[in-house]
Structures are given as structure tokens and as C-alpha cells.
Design a protein around this motif. Structure first.
Motif, mmCIF file in Angstrom:
data_model
loop_
_atom_site.group_PDB
_atom_site.id
_atom_site.type_symbol
_atom_site.label_atom_id
_atom_site.label_comp_id
_atom_site.label_asym_id
_atom_site.label_seq_id
_atom_site.Cartn_x
_atom_site.Cartn_y
_atom_site.Cartn_z
ATOM 1 N N VAL A 9 0.827 -1.202 0.000
ATOM 2 C CA VAL A 9 0.000 0.000 0.000
ATOM 3 C C VAL A 9 0.866 1.258 0.000
ATOM 4 C CG1 VAL A 9 -1.630 1.358 1.377
ATOM 5 C CG2 VAL A 9 -1.986 -1.102 1.087
ATOM 6 N N ALA A 10 1.879 1.279 0.880
ATOM 7 C CA ALA A 10 2.754 2.450 0.974
ATOM 8 C C ALA A 10 3.522 2.660 -0.323
ATOM 9 C CB ALA A 10 3.722 2.284 2.149
ATOM 10 N N GLY A 11 3.971 1.573 -0.945
ATOM 11 C CA GLY A 11 4.708 1.688 -2.199
ATOM 12 C C GLY A 11 3.841 2.218 -3.325
ATOM 13 N N ALA A 12 2.618 1.695 -3.445
ATOM 14 C CA ALA A 12 1.706 2.157 -4.493
ATOM 15 C C ALA A 12 1.362 3.629 -4.291
ATOM 16 C CB ALA A 12 0.437 1.312 -4.491
ATOM 17 N N HIS A 13 1.145 4.009 -3.040
ATOM 18 C CA HIS A 13 0.796 5.397 -2.744
ATOM 19 C C HIS A 13 1.951 6.332 -3.063
ATOM 20 C CE1 HIS A 13 0.230 8.849 0.155
ATOM 21 N NE2 HIS A 13 -0.882 8.880 -0.543
ATOM 22 N N PHE A 14 3.161 5.937 -2.710
ATOM 23 C CA PHE A 14 4.314 6.810 -2.956
ATOM 24 C C PHE A 14 4.599 6.944 -4.451
ATOM 25 C CE2 PHE A 14 8.893 7.889 -2.987
ATOM 26 C CZ PHE A 14 8.809 9.080 -2.270
ATOM 27 N N LEU A 15 4.432 5.852 -5.196
ATOM 28 C CA LEU A 15 4.632 5.934 -6.645
ATOM 29 C C LEU A 15 3.614 6.875 -7.274
ATOM 30 C CD1 LEU A 15 5.444 2.217 -7.574
ATOM 31 C CD2 LEU A 15 7.012 4.176 -7.581
ATOM 32 N N ALA A 16 2.369 6.822 -6.786
ATOM 33 C CA ALA A 16 1.344 7.737 -7.292
ATOM 34 C C ALA A 16 1.693 9.179 -6.928
ATOM 35 C CB ALA A 16 -0.023 7.359 -6.715
ATOM 36 N N LEU A 17 2.303 9.355 -5.755
ATOM 37 C CA LEU A 17 2.688 10.687 -5.301
ATOM 38 C C LEU A 17 3.784 11.281 -6.180
ATOM 39 C CD1 LEU A 17 1.903 12.590 -2.975
ATOM 40 C CD2 LEU A 17 3.780 11.612 -1.647
ATOM 41 N N LEU A 18 4.643 10.417 -6.713
ATOM 42 C CA LEU A 18 5.745 10.882 -7.559
ATOM 43 C C LEU A 18 5.276 11.338 -8.935
ATOM 44 C CD1 LEU A 18 8.517 8.207 -6.816
ATOM 45 C CD2 LEU A 18 8.395 10.552 -5.972
ATOM 46 N N SER A 19 4.078 10.925 -9.328
ATOM 47 C CA SER A 19 3.567 11.275 -10.652
ATOM 48 C C SER A 19 3.156 12.751 -10.682
ATOM 49 C CB SER A 19 2.360 10.397 -10.992
ATOM 50 O OG SER A 19 1.799 10.777 -12.218
ATOM 51 N N PRO A 20 3.804 13.575 -11.531
ATOM 52 C CA PRO A 20 3.473 15.011 -11.567
ATOM 53 C C PRO A 20 2.033 15.241 -12.025
ATOM 54 C CG PRO A 20 5.541 14.560 -12.711
ATOM 55 C CD PRO A 20 4.875 13.232 -12.475
ATOM 56 N N GLY A 21 1.374 16.164 -11.382
ATOM 57 C CA GLY A 21 0.006 16.514 -11.732
ATOM 58 C C GLY A 21 -0.247 17.970 -11.403
ATOM 59 N N PRO A 22 -1.504 18.402 -11.420
ATOM 60 C CA PRO A 22 -1.810 19.808 -11.132
ATOM 61 C C PRO A 22 -1.374 20.246 -9.739
ATOM 62 C CG PRO A 22 -3.815 18.475 -11.294
ATOM 63 C CD PRO A 22 -2.701 17.644 -11.807
ATOM 64 N N ASP A 23 -1.457 19.351 -8.751
ATOM 65 C CA ASP A 23 -1.018 19.713 -7.401
ATOM 66 C C ASP A 23 0.478 20.029 -7.387
ATOM 67 O OD1 ASP A 23 -3.611 19.086 -6.737
ATOM 68 O OD2 ASP A 23 -3.111 17.129 -5.886
ATOM 69 N N PHE A 24 1.264 19.209 -8.085
ATOM 70 C CA PHE A 24 2.709 19.427 -8.182
ATOM 71 C C PHE A 24 3.003 20.771 -8.847
ATOM 72 C CE2 PHE A 24 6.482 19.167 -10.888
ATOM 73 C CZ PHE A 24 7.472 18.881 -9.948
ATOM 74 N N LEU A 25 2.326 21.049 -9.956
ATOM 75 C CA LEU A 25 2.540 22.307 -10.667
ATOM 76 C C LEU A 25 2.166 23.495 -9.789
ATOM 77 C CD1 LEU A 25 1.127 21.360 -14.185
ATOM 78 C CD2 LEU A 25 3.531 21.557 -13.527
ATOM 79 N N LEU A 26 1.087 23.358 -9.035
ATOM 80 C CA LEU A 26 0.634 24.431 -8.163
ATOM 81 C C LEU A 26 1.665 24.718 -7.070
ATOM 82 C CD1 LEU A 26 -1.655 26.344 -7.267
ATOM 83 C CD2 LEU A 26 -2.598 24.441 -5.963
ATOM 84 N N ILE A 27 2.206 23.675 -6.472
ATOM 85 C CA ILE A 27 3.195 23.841 -5.399
ATOM 86 C C ILE A 27 4.475 24.471 -5.936
ATOM 87 C CG2 ILE A 27 4.688 22.596 -3.781
ATOM 88 C CD1 ILE A 27 2.347 20.563 -3.502
ATOM 89 N N VAL A 28 4.944 23.980 -7.088
ATOM 90 C CA VAL A 28 6.172 24.515 -7.674
ATOM 91 C C VAL A 28 6.017 25.990 -8.008
ATOM 92 C CG1 VAL A 28 7.672 24.420 -9.696
ATOM 93 C CG2 VAL A 28 7.004 22.309 -8.558
ATOM 94 N N ARG A 29 4.928 26.328 -8.668
ATOM 95 C CA ARG A 29 4.724 27.719 -9.065
ATOM 96 C C ARG A 29 4.575 28.614 -7.839
ATOM 97 N NH1 ARG A 29 1.665 32.512 -8.873
ATOM 98 N NH2 ARG A 29 2.174 33.677 -10.745
ATOM 99 N N TYR A 147 -3.790 3.170 7.705
ATOM 100 C CA TYR A 147 -3.226 3.427 6.377
ATOM 101 C C TYR A 147 -3.573 4.850 5.920
ATOM 102 C CZ TYR A 147 -2.320 -1.596 5.725
ATOM 103 O OH TYR A 147 -1.852 -2.873 5.841
ATOM 104 N N GLY A 148 -4.807 5.255 6.158
ATOM 105 C CA GLY A 148 -5.236 6.587 5.754
ATOM 106 C C GLY A 148 -4.449 7.687 6.444
ATOM 107 N N VAL A 149 -4.213 7.521 7.742
ATOM 108 C CA VAL A 149 -3.419 8.502 8.492
ATOM 109 C C VAL A 149 -1.996 8.553 7.944
ATOM 110 C CG1 VAL A 149 -2.433 9.055 10.749
ATOM 111 C CG2 VAL A 149 -4.820 8.324 10.579
ATOM 112 N N TRP A 150 -1.446 7.372 7.647
ATOM 113 C CA TRP A 150 -0.103 7.304 7.072
ATOM 114 C C TRP A 150 -0.045 8.058 5.736
ATOM 115 C CZ3 TRP A 150 4.889 5.825 7.719
ATOM 116 C CH2 TRP A 150 5.651 5.627 6.554
ATOM 117 N N MET A 151 -1.023 7.821 4.861
ATOM 118 C CA MET A 151 -1.038 8.469 3.551
ATOM 119 C C MET A 151 -1.149 9.980 3.678
ATOM 120 S SD MET A 151 -3.478 5.881 1.400
ATOM 121 C CE MET A 151 -3.147 4.118 1.396
ATOM 122 N N PHE A 152 -2.004 10.440 4.586
ATOM 123 C CA PHE A 152 -2.126 11.883 4.802
ATOM 124 C C PHE A 152 -0.789 12.476 5.229
ATOM 125 C CE2 PHE A 152 -2.591 15.239 8.003
ATOM 126 C CZ PHE A 152 -3.193 16.229 7.238
#
Length: 204
Positions: A9-29, A147-152
Motif C-alpha cells: 500500500v505504501a509503495g503504491a501510494h508513494f509511486l502515485a505521489l511521484l507522478s506530476p500533476g496539477p497539485d505538483f505544478l501548483l506547489i512549484v509555481r 493506512y489513511g493517516v499514514w497516507m495523509f
């Protein structure tokens, strides 16, 4: 077995987190435009939105299922929001226009991050799919909550680390002269993401 499941679960979640998306662009900008403090507010908003999706997924709310009209409305709203952000950035005239993705106050940054993540249908689908698998494997409710608390926590920590790195004064100073080009690039990418969301929401 519980540890094996947690690592999966942690691995799948972290890999999804690494995928750039609108949240990533928003934080960078936001980090480049206003430093890590403003970007930190955006990170908190993104993490809170993830917490909402996690809670809905654990509760088995049907809104998160891809075949429901409610989910299609979320897709359209998300696409419209991304298009709005993209147009705002493409239309910004100077690097002093730092409010295109949220206001100057921390609360506005929080709201911008919250909206960005809440209106991202990929977030809803990811958590719905992951927790439906956990429910199908008879994972206890308390474990799912853990798991949910960990992901947050991971979402918040990762985004804050990203904001601190990109919002470092030395990096901001180096990139300040190029912020106009960054805004144009980010705006174009957000419009492309909006088109992809609209295309995905059309029934096939």
C-alpha cells in the motif's frame, strides 16, 4: 502478512505521489512566486483534500466510483478549474502577478491547494480503487484508518519538502528572472491536463 500489505500500500501510494500533476505544478509555481511559506499553505490544502478522499474511500462512498454521474460532474468541475488556472497563468503580465493560483494570504493558498486536489478526479479514483481492494481482502477497519493517516502524513511531508526545496531563497532568486516563462509553461500544461480530463469524462 500485515507488514507485506502495508509495504504494498505504501509503495503504491508513494509511486502515485511521484507522478506530476496539477497539485505538483501548483506547489512549484507557488514556491517560486512566493517562497516556501506560501507554498506550505498550498501543501496543507492538498493534504486536507487527500484526507477527504481517504475518508470517503474508507466509508465506501459511491461518489468516488467512475461510473456514477456525480463522479462525471467532479471531472467536469476539475477540468474547468484547471482550464481557469491555465488561462490565468498564460494571461499574467509580470512576475509580480503572484496571485494567479491563490491570494497573498495563507488562507488563499490553502484554498487553492484544497480546490486543486479536490477537483482532481485521479485522486478520487486512486483512493477508491486502493481502499476497495483493501475492503475486498477483509482488511480491518482500524487498519484501513491507520493506512489513511499514514497516507495523509506522507502527502503533507512530501509536499512540504518539495516546497522547502524549490522555495529556498537561493533557488527563488535564481529562477526569479524566468518566472514569467515558468508561468507560461505551467499554464500550458494545466490547459493540456484540462483537455485530458474533459476527454476522459466523455462516455465511450
Amino acid at each position: 502478512m500485515q507488514w507485506q500489505q502495508f509495504l504494498m500500500v505504501a509503495g503504491a501510494h508513494f509511486l502515485a505521489l511521484l507522478s506530476p500533476g496539477p497539485d505538483f505544478l501548483l506547489i512549484v509555481r507557488s514556491a517560486l512566486a512566493g517562497g516556501w511559506r506560501r507554498a506550505g499553505a498550498v501543501c496543507c490544502g492538498v493534504a486536507l483534500a487527500n484526507a477527504v478522499f481517504i475518508a470517503l474511500a474508507i466509508g465506501g462512498i459511491a461518489l468516488l466510483r467512475a461510473d456514477t454521474p456525480a463522479f462525471r460532474w467532479v471531472q467536469w468541475a476539475g477540468g474547468a478549474y484547471l482550464a481557469y488556472l491555465g488561462v490565468r497563468l498564460l494571461g499574467s503580465r509580470s512576475r509580480l502577478d503572484v496571485d494567479a493560483l491563490g491570494g497573498a494570504a495563507s488562507g488563499s493558498g490553502l484554498l487553492g491547494g484544497l480546490l486543486s486536489a479536490l477537483l482532481n478526479p485521479k485522486n478520487a479514483l486512486f483512493y477508491a480503487s486502493l481502499f476497495s481492494l483493501l475492503a475486498g481482502s477483509a482488511t480491518p477497519f482500524a487498519v484501513q484508518c491507520a493506512y489513511g493517516v499514514w497516507m495523509f502524513g506522507v502527502v503533507l511531508a512530501w509536499d512540504l519538502a518539495l516546497a522547502a526545496l524549490i522555495g529556498h531563497p537561493a533557488i527563488v532568486a535564481r529562477c526569479a528572472r524566468h518566472l514569467h516563462q515558468v508561468e507560461r509553461l505551467t499554464g500550458g500544461l494545466l490547459l493540456m491536463l484540462a483537455l485530458a480530463v474533459f476527454a476522459a469524462s466523455v462516455p465511450h
